[in-house]
Scaffold this motif. Sequence first.
Motif, PDB file in Angstrom:
ATOM      1  N   LEU A 164       2.110  45.576  15.798  1.00 52.62           N
ATOM      2  CA  LEU A 164       3.524  45.953  15.749  1.00 52.62           C
ATOM      3  C   LEU A 164       4.043  46.327  17.138  1.00 52.62           C
ATOM      4  O   LEU A 164       5.172  45.988  17.502  1.00 52.62           O
ATOM      5  N   LYS A 165       3.204  47.002  17.912  1.00 50.19           N
ATOM      6  CA  LYS A 165       3.590  47.330  19.295  1.00 50.19           C
ATOM      7  C   LYS A 165       3.750  46.062  20.118  1.00 50.19           C
ATOM      8  O   LYS A 165       4.677  45.944  20.925  1.00 50.19           O
ATOM      9  N   ALA A 166       2.850  45.115  19.904  1.00 51.63           N
ATOM     10  CA  ALA A 166       2.916  43.855  20.643  1.00 51.63           C
ATOM     11  C   ALA A 166       4.193  43.088  20.308  1.00 51.63           C
ATOM     12  O   ALA A 166       4.819  42.483  21.188  1.00 51.63           O
ATOM     13  N   VAL A 167       4.579  43.102  19.034  1.00 49.99           N
ATOM     14  CA  VAL A 167       5.827  42.457  18.619  1.00 49.99           C
ATOM     15  C   VAL A 167       7.013  43.080  19.357  1.00 49.99           C
ATOM     16  O   VAL A 167       7.891  42.381  19.883  1.00 49.99           O
ATOM     17  N   GLU A 168       7.027  44.409  19.400  1.00 53.01           N
ATOM     18  CA  GLU A 168       8.115  45.130  20.072  1.00 53.01           C
ATOM     19  C   GLU A 168       8.199  44.748  21.557  1.00 53.01           C
ATOM     20  O   GLU A 168       9.279  44.494  22.087  1.00 53.01           O
ATOM     21  N   VAL A 169       7.052  44.664  22.221  1.00 50.88           N
ATOM     22  CA  VAL A 169       7.024  44.350  23.652  1.00 50.88           C
ATOM     23  C   VAL A 169       7.494  42.917  23.897  1.00 50.88           C
ATOM     24  O   VAL A 169       8.277  42.655  24.816  1.00 50.88           O
ATOM     25  N   GLN A 170       7.026  41.966  23.067  1.00 51.89           N
ATOM     26  CA  GLN A 170       7.444  40.573  23.241  1.00 51.89           C
ATOM     27  C   GLN A 170       8.943  40.419  23.010  1.00 51.89           C
ATOM     28  O   GLN A 170       9.612  39.630  23.703  1.00 51.89           O
ATOM     29  N   ARG A 171       9.483  41.179  22.081  1.00 51.58           N
ATOM     30  CA  ARG A 171      10.922  41.122  21.820  1.00 51.58           C
ATOM     31  C   ARG A 171      11.703  41.633  23.031  1.00 51.58           C
ATOM     32  O   ARG A 171      12.700  41.040  23.438  1.00 51.58           O
ATOM     33  N   LYS A 172      11.235  42.733  23.614  1.00 52.11           N
ATOM     34  CA  LYS A 172      11.900  43.288  24.799  1.00 52.11           C
ATOM     35  C   LYS A 172      11.770  42.347  25.990  1.00 52.11           C
ATOM     36  O   LYS A 172      12.707  42.206  26.783  1.00 52.11           O
ATOM     37  N   LEU A 173      10.614  41.707  26.105  1.00 48.63           N
ATOM     38  CA  LEU A 173      10.427  40.747  27.197  1.00 48.63           C
ATOM     39  C   LEU A 173      11.395  39.570  27.075  1.00 48.63           C
ATOM     40  O   LEU A 173      11.940  39.091  28.074  1.00 48.63           O
ATOM     41  N   HIS A 174      11.618  39.120  25.845  1.00 43.07           N
ATOM     42  CA  HIS A 174      12.548  38.006  25.651  1.00 43.07           C
ATOM     43  C   HIS A 174      13.966  38.413  26.014  1.00 43.07           C
ATOM     44  O   HIS A 174      14.724  37.628  26.602  1.00 43.07           O
ATOM     45  N   VAL A 175      14.334  39.655  25.701  1.00 41.24           N
ATOM     46  CA  VAL A 175      15.661  40.153  26.066  1.00 41.24           C
ATOM     47  C   VAL A 175      15.823  40.163  27.592  1.00 41.24           C
ATOM     48  O   VAL A 175      16.877  39.803  28.117  1.00 41.24           O
ATOM     49  N   GLU A 176      14.769  40.568  28.290  1.00 41.87           N
ATOM     50  CA  GLU A 176      14.843  40.677  29.749  1.00 41.87           C
ATOM     51  C   GLU A 176      14.769  39.322  30.442  1.00 41.87           C
ATOM     52  O   GLU A 176      15.458  39.088  31.433  1.00 41.87           O
ATOM     53  N   THR A 177      13.917  38.424  29.953  1.00 40.62           N
ATOM     54  CA  THR A 177      13.644  37.176  30.678  1.00 40.62           C
ATOM     55  C   THR A 177      14.272  35.938  30.049  1.00 40.62           C
ATOM     56  O   THR A 177      14.411  34.918  30.722  1.00 40.62           O
ATOM     57  N   ARG A 178      14.605  35.993  28.769  1.00 37.86           N
ATOM     58  CA  ARG A 178      15.078  34.823  28.027  1.00 37.86           C
ATOM     59  C   ARG A 178      14.065  33.692  28.066  1.00 37.86           C
ATOM     60  O   ARG A 178      14.426  32.509  27.985  1.00 37.86           O
TER      61      ARG A 178
END
Length: 246
Positions: A185-199
Amino acid sequence: APALVVAVNRMAWTPLAERYLYTSLVGVSLAVGILLARAGKYTKKFIFLVGCLVLFFGWQTALRNIVWQNNITLFADVVKKSPLFAPGHNEYGIALLAAGNTKEAKEQFALASKLSCKSRFHPLAAVNLAGFGSSEAFENNIRSNLEHRKLPRRLRIVFLRKLAKNIDYRMLDATDPAERKELFLKAVEVQRKLHVETRNPFNLYREGQLHLALGKKIRQDHVFSGYASTAMITTQSPLVNCTENC
């Protein structure tokens, strides 16, 4: 003059460096040629003087080339000549860590963190130092920096990628089902934030993999569809992204 432009406009992390003189050497070379042409009866003396200067600076250039052979000698030279330059100590620590010298690397990270305690560079040095502690402490340090500091976008991306790698390693070692689920679940959260930052569509793809592992088929289908549609319009290859991010 070129170095002053770089320093005033903050164009690079090193306000003064020998490489900024390369362009101005064109003018120096032209000036030497003009002086030689107009030296008249002093031509031989002038040639002797220029020859001595060429030999001297050629020797200095050879010494610098030796220093620049690898990162350890380069950044060792940096911290020797600029002992209060925190980024230099941090880069020296990274080079030492890559060479397997963890003890001295830790000392350099600690020194960089101490020297930069009042600057914007402090979070990066502190996180590198925290990497020598437990995985949980490393995660907490990164999260604290992300939540309580106004970090530039580039640094947020660096921290999120470090956090993603940290969580991935812990998932490999985790045996308790509850712990593994929490890490996923933490990994999902981090990947989601990374997509927001980097697209970067790879982060959507990675998030879909994690949802698949959690058994969340609906969310998995959603992010895989988003990945596919985004990947069609990006100029970056998903396979290349995987290599860089993994």
